[in-house]
Design an enzyme around this catalytic site. Structure first.
Site, mmCIF file in Angstrom:
data_model
loop_
_atom_site.group_PDB
_atom_site.id
_atom_site.type_symbol
_atom_site.label_atom_id
_atom_site.label_comp_id
_atom_site.label_asym_id
_atom_site.label_seq_id
_atom_site.Cartn_x
_atom_site.Cartn_y
_atom_site.Cartn_z
ATOM 1 N N GLY A 7 32.808 -25.161 70.821
ATOM 2 C CA GLY A 7 34.192 -25.172 71.267
ATOM 3 C C GLY A 7 34.323 -25.291 72.766
ATOM 4 N N TYR A 10 32.862 -21.203 73.775
ATOM 5 C CA TYR A 10 31.675 -20.674 73.108
ATOM 6 C C TYR A 10 31.019 -21.694 72.180
ATOM 7 C CZ TYR A 10 33.035 -15.907 74.507
ATOM 8 O OH TYR A 10 33.358 -14.778 75.220
ATOM 9 N N HIS A 12 29.641 -21.516 68.512
ATOM 10 C CA HIS A 12 29.735 -20.653 67.334
ATOM 11 C C HIS A 12 28.652 -21.075 66.343
ATOM 12 C CE1 HIS A 12 33.729 -19.084 68.586
ATOM 13 N NE2 HIS A 12 33.803 -20.275 69.168
ATOM 14 N N TYR A 69 46.437 -39.397 60.610
ATOM 15 C CA TYR A 69 46.476 -38.862 61.980
ATOM 16 C C TYR A 69 45.460 -39.605 62.841
ATOM 17 C CZ TYR A 69 46.754 -35.067 65.503
ATOM 18 O OH TYR A 69 46.935 -34.320 66.641
ATOM 19 N N ASP A 75 36.555 -30.797 65.139
ATOM 20 C CA ASP A 75 36.680 -29.390 64.749
ATOM 21 C C ASP A 75 37.826 -29.197 63.757
ATOM 22 O OD1 ASP A 75 38.440 -30.118 66.792
ATOM 23 O OD2 ASP A 75 38.440 -28.134 67.729
ATOM 24 N N THR A 145 60.043 -5.727 80.425
ATOM 25 C CA THR A 145 59.562 -7.083 80.714
ATOM 26 C C THR A 145 58.270 -7.414 79.983
ATOM 27 O OG1 THR A 145 60.596 -7.017 82.892
ATOM 28 C CG2 THR A 145 58.898 -8.677 82.551
#
Length: 210
Positions: A7, A10, A12, A69, A75, A145
């Protein structure tokens, strides 16, 4: 066999049902592994993996998903292949939401992750530099806030996901996946989803489909 999902921050890893992560600079060769397969959205980290495991094989060229798409990241493809039907939410530095139906990818979207919301708010004004309160109550209007910032960020994420899932089963993965899953009754948290998609790709390769 060792699987690696690289990623933005990291690496994984998955081996025999165990999932863990490493920073690139801390990556060291472990036990002797004959087969190493990976996917990556971070070329420098991929090069680091190959320094440690020179024989590692990139699964990206072999991963295929039924989708219209354009430019879907490897990923996200792996995560979609890991569920086949439902909505998969990968909650990391960015949050990706993808909808699957009968192994067909219907589309998806990307939005800032929880930490990214905090960084964006801080860039607007020093007065907004507050650590988000992950325990903020979403059913009542905030009275300070910090809670106001937290409410705005977290509820925006939750409502976007709610509007996309309709009656579909929700699958959460990624660093903030377990946290976000608690807001949904029909949610499953599974940090091995991407690896399940990688394993499916390996099965397809062995069957000669890829």
């Amino acid at each position: 066999m060792l699987l690696c999902d690289i990623g933005n921050t990291y690496l994984h890893f998955y081996q025999e049902g165990k999932v863990w992560k490493e920073l690139p600079r801390r990556l060291k060769a472990g036990m002797e592994v004959q087969e190493v397969y990976y996917i990556s959205v971070n070329p420098p980290s991929a090069r680091r993996l190959l320094e440690v495991y020179p024989h590692a094989i990139d699964l990206a060229p072999h991963m295929v998903l039924d989708t219209a798409y354009k430019g879907l990241g490897v990923d996200r493809m792996a995560a979609c292949k890991g569920i086949e039907d439902g909505v998969v939410v990968d909650a990391g530095s960015a949050i990706t939401v993808d909808v699957m139906q009968n192994q067909v990818h219907l589309g998806g979207f990307i939005m800032p992750g929880i930490a990214s919301f905090s960084s964006m708010l801080k860039s607007i004004s020093p007065a907004l530099e507050k650590e988000l309160n992950l325990s903020v109550e979403l059913s009542a209007l905030p009275q300070n806030t910090r809670d106001a910032l937290s409410y705005g960020a977290i509820k925006a994420i939750v409502m976007m996901i709610q509007n996309s899932c309709k009656n579909k089963r929700l699958f959460f993965t990624g660093g903030d996946g377990k946290y976000l899953a608690r807001f949904f009754e029909n949610a499953i948290h599974d940090n091995s989803i991407v690896f399940k998609g990688m394993l499916k790709t390996l099965e397809e390769m062995k069957e000669g489909k890829r």
